[in-house]
Design a protein around this motif. Structure first.
Motif, PDB file in Angstrom:
ATOM      1  N   ALA A 174       0.822  -1.211   0.000  1.00  0.00           N
ATOM      2  CA  ALA A 174       0.000   0.000   0.000  1.00  0.00           C
ATOM      3  C   ALA A 174       0.857   1.263   0.000  1.00  0.00           C
ATOM      4  N   ALA A 175       2.153   1.123   0.276  1.00  0.00           N
ATOM      5  CA  ALA A 175       3.063   2.270   0.332  1.00  0.00           C
ATOM      6  C   ALA A 175       4.331   1.952  -0.466  1.00  0.00           C
ATOM      7  N   PRO A 176       4.219   1.847  -1.804  1.00  0.00           N
ATOM      8  CA  PRO A 176       5.380   1.469  -2.614  1.00  0.00           C
ATOM      9  C   PRO A 176       6.497   2.505  -2.611  1.00  0.00           C
ATOM     10  N   TRP A 177       6.245   3.687  -2.056  1.00  0.00           N
ATOM     11  CA  TRP A 177       7.259   4.724  -1.950  1.00  0.00           C
ATOM     12  C   TRP A 177       8.052   4.621  -0.642  1.00  0.00           C
ATOM     13  N   ALA A 178       7.685   3.692   0.227  1.00  0.00           N
ATOM     14  CA  ALA A 178       8.382   3.552   1.510  1.00  0.00           C
ATOM     15  C   ALA A 178       9.833   3.142   1.283  1.00  0.00           C
ATOM     16  N   THR A 179      10.736   3.755   2.022  1.00  0.00           N
ATOM     17  CA  THR A 179      12.157   3.401   1.927  1.00  0.00           C
ATOM     18  C   THR A 179      12.731   2.987   3.272  1.00  0.00           C
ATOM     19  N   GLY A 180      11.867   2.883   4.260  1.00  0.00           N
ATOM     20  CA  GLY A 180      12.329   2.495   5.589  1.00  0.00           C
ATOM     21  C   GLY A 180      11.198   1.881   6.373  1.00  0.00           C
ATOM     22  N   TYR A 181      11.481   1.566   7.627  1.00  0.00           N
ATOM     23  CA  TYR A 181      10.442   0.988   8.476  1.00  0.00           C
ATOM     24  C   TYR A 181      10.650   1.472   9.908  1.00  0.00           C
ATOM     25  N   GLY A 182       9.552   1.569  10.618  1.00  0.00           N
ATOM     26  CA  GLY A 182       9.604   1.960  12.020  1.00  0.00           C
ATOM     27  C   GLY A 182       9.286   0.771  12.904  1.00  0.00           C
ATOM     28  N   ILE A 183       9.909   0.735  14.067  1.00  0.00           N
ATOM     29  CA  ILE A 183       9.681  -0.341  15.034  1.00  0.00           C
ATOM     30  C   ILE A 183       8.901   0.238  16.208  1.00  0.00           C
ATOM     31  N   ALA A 184       7.712  -0.282  16.453  1.00  0.00           N
ATOM     32  CA  ALA A 184       6.856   0.220  17.524  1.00  0.00           C
ATOM     33  C   ALA A 184       7.466  -0.096  18.881  1.00  0.00           C
ATOM     34  N   CYS A 185       7.449   0.873  19.759  1.00  0.00           N
ATOM     35  CA  CYS A 185       7.998   0.703  21.114  1.00  0.00           C
ATOM     36  C   CYS A 185       6.891   0.319  22.097  1.00  0.00           C
ATOM     37  N   ILE A 217      18.606  14.254  24.753  1.00  0.00           N
ATOM     38  CA  ILE A 217      18.224  12.851  24.923  1.00  0.00           C
ATOM     39  C   ILE A 217      16.705  12.744  24.874  1.00  0.00           C
ATOM     40  N   ASP A 218      16.219  12.082  23.832  1.00  0.00           N
ATOM     41  CA  ASP A 218      14.788  11.829  23.708  1.00  0.00           C
ATOM     42  C   ASP A 218      14.514  10.366  24.033  1.00  0.00           C
ATOM     43  N   ILE A 219      13.339  10.098  24.550  1.00  0.00           N
ATOM     44  CA  ILE A 219      12.937   8.731  24.888  1.00  0.00           C
ATOM     45  C   ILE A 219      11.782   8.325  23.991  1.00  0.00           C
ATOM     46  N   ARG A 220      11.923   7.162  23.373  1.00  0.00           N
ATOM     47  CA  ARG A 220      10.843   6.592  22.570  1.00  0.00           C
ATOM     48  C   ARG A 220      10.234   5.438  23.363  1.00  0.00           C
ATOM     49  N   GLY A 221       8.980   5.619  23.748  1.00  0.00           N
ATOM     50  CA  GLY A 221       8.292   4.607  24.536  1.00  0.00           C
ATOM     51  C   GLY A 221       6.965   4.248  23.908  1.00  0.00           C
ATOM     52  N   ALA A 222       6.007   3.878  24.738  1.00  0.00           N
ATOM     53  CA  ALA A 222       4.690   3.446  24.258  1.00  0.00           C
ATOM     54  C   ALA A 222       4.057   4.508  23.364  1.00  0.00           C
ATOM     55  N   GLY A 223       3.586   4.102  22.213  1.00  0.00           N
ATOM     56  CA  GLY A 223       2.988   5.034  21.264  1.00  0.00           C
ATOM     57  C   GLY A 223       3.989   5.658  20.320  1.00  0.00           C
ATOM     58  N   GLY A 224       5.281   5.367  20.526  1.00  0.00           N
ATOM     59  CA  GLY A 224       6.326   5.895  19.662  1.00  0.00           C
ATOM     60  C   GLY A 224       6.962   4.796  18.834  1.00  0.00           C
ATOM     61  N   TYR A 225       7.911   5.179  17.978  1.00  0.00           N
ATOM     62  CA  TYR A 225       8.615   4.183  17.179  1.00  0.00           C
ATOM     63  C   TYR A 225      10.048   4.635  16.928  1.00  0.00           C
ATOM     64  N   LEU A 226      10.889   3.668  16.610  1.00  0.00           N
ATOM     65  CA  LEU A 226      12.278   3.909  16.253  1.00  0.00           C
ATOM     66  C   LEU A 226      12.476   3.560  14.790  1.00  0.00           C
ATOM     67  N   VAL A 227      13.295   4.347  14.091  1.00  0.00           N
ATOM     68  CA  VAL A 227      13.623   4.013  12.707  1.00  0.00           C
ATOM     69  C   VAL A 227      14.507   2.770  12.725  1.00  0.00           C
ATOM     70  N   GLY A 228      14.100   1.751  11.979  1.00  0.00           N
ATOM     71  CA  GLY A 228      14.810   0.483  12.006  1.00  0.00           C
ATOM     72  C   GLY A 228      16.098   0.508  11.199  1.00  0.00           C
ATOM     73  N   PRO A 229      17.087  -0.271  11.619  1.00  0.00           N
ATOM     74  CA  PRO A 229      18.340  -0.353  10.865  1.00  0.00           C
ATOM     75  C   PRO A 229      18.108  -0.918   9.473  1.00  0.00           C
ATOM     76  N   GLY A 230      18.754  -0.305   8.484  1.00  0.00           N
ATOM     77  CA  GLY A 230      18.537  -0.667   7.094  1.00  0.00           C
ATOM     78  C   GLY A 230      17.614   0.300   6.387  1.00  0.00           C
TER      79      GLY A 230
END
Length: 299
Positions: A77-88, A159-172
């Protein structure tokens, strides 16, 4: 350019599926690091708050999944995506991300080392993701039943904290500034357990004047009232915070029954409440000079 984008999307999907195999829920991201799929409700200002109950894609981190079929559907559904996020914050890892920024003009790594010295914790060997700007994302695992929220520069400048409701940019992932990658020797690791002395620092500060209440009432009734004021979604968090403060000041055993009773009144079960208090007792460092009348310092 289109060929490069297709290659980036293919690589992002492969990395996302690999992360999902490790129990990490993912969503597709655009080059701007934002969720690639826009909200289906964006043109309806009167639409009720929806976290995906409508069944359509476009709800940000609430779309995150470990199901390979759903992940492929998201990327299709998002063929323009070049990355992925990991839900915290989700099981099984309950991921917490410590985002050490380099763009704020402060030395966030030095700030974290200073916090570690002051509060007597060590960042364990864990996954570290290197950002294109020179920053780092340190992955940690939180305890069950505790909700660590997102925050920006509250722990320390930069220093920012990514917790519940946030996401981290995944490696790659590939963004407009470059590619995210794991630091050498950390790709094979699982997120390490959050140090006991660091966890209370990640929790939200109380909305009332808790130190003053504790100083005024040597039996810690302010902590009990703090738990009683909890609403749904913050009951475990408030109980954990109050129990940590109680044990820091030598009041833990004395306040246990009162804290349990207060938590039960807010809607927790007795078993849940006692489990949370036991977690706090194990994770909270005891100060040798802390007595019933001691007041914890706010960080």
């Amino acid at each position: 350019m289109a060929t490069i984008d297709r290659q980036a999307t293919t690589l992002a999907l492969a990395h996302a599926l690999s992360a999902a195999e490790r129990g990490l829920a993912v969503i597709p991201l655009s080059r701007t690091k934002l969720p690639a799929l826009r909200s289906p409700h964006r043109d309806d200002p009167a639409a009720p708050l929806c976290h995906g109950e409508c069944g359509r894609f476009g709800h940000g981190v609430y779309d995150a999944s470990t199901d390979p079929r759903r992940i492929r559907e998201l990327f299709a559904a998002a063929p323009w995506a070049t990355g992925y996020g990991i839900a915290c914050g989700l099981e099984p890892h309950r991921l917490i991300g410590i985002d050490l920024d380099t763009k704020s003009g402060t030395d966030s790594s030095a700030a974290l080392r200073e916090l570690a010295l002051r509060h007597l914790f060590t960042i364990p060997e864990t996954v570290v993701v290197l950002t294109p700007s020179g920053g780092r994302h340190v992955w940690l695992s939180g305890p069950p039943g505790i909700v660590v929220p997102n925050s920006a520069s509250r722990l320390a400048p930069g220093i920012d904290i990514r917790g519940a409701g946030g996401y981290l940019v995944g490696p790659g992932s590939r963004t407009g500034h470059g590619v995210y990658g794991t630091a050498p020797g950390t790709a094979h690791l699982a997120p390490a357990r959050c140090p006991a002395s660091l966890l209370p620092l990640l929790m939200p500060p109380p909305r009332n004047r808790q130190p003053a209440l504790l100083a005024a009432d040597r039996h810690g009734q302010g902590l009990v009232q703090f738990v009683l004021a909890a609403h749904e979604g913050q009951r475990n968090t408030r109980l954990f915070w109050a129990a940590c403060r109680a044990y820091e000041n030598g009041l833990g055993p004395e306040l246990t029954e009162a804290l349990v009773a207060a938590a039960v009144r807010t809607g927790l079960t007795e078993r849940e409440a006692r489990s949370t208090i036991v977690s706090a007792s194990r994770m909270t460092p005891r100060h040798p000079d802390a007595g019933p009348g001691s007041v914890p310092e706010e960080s």
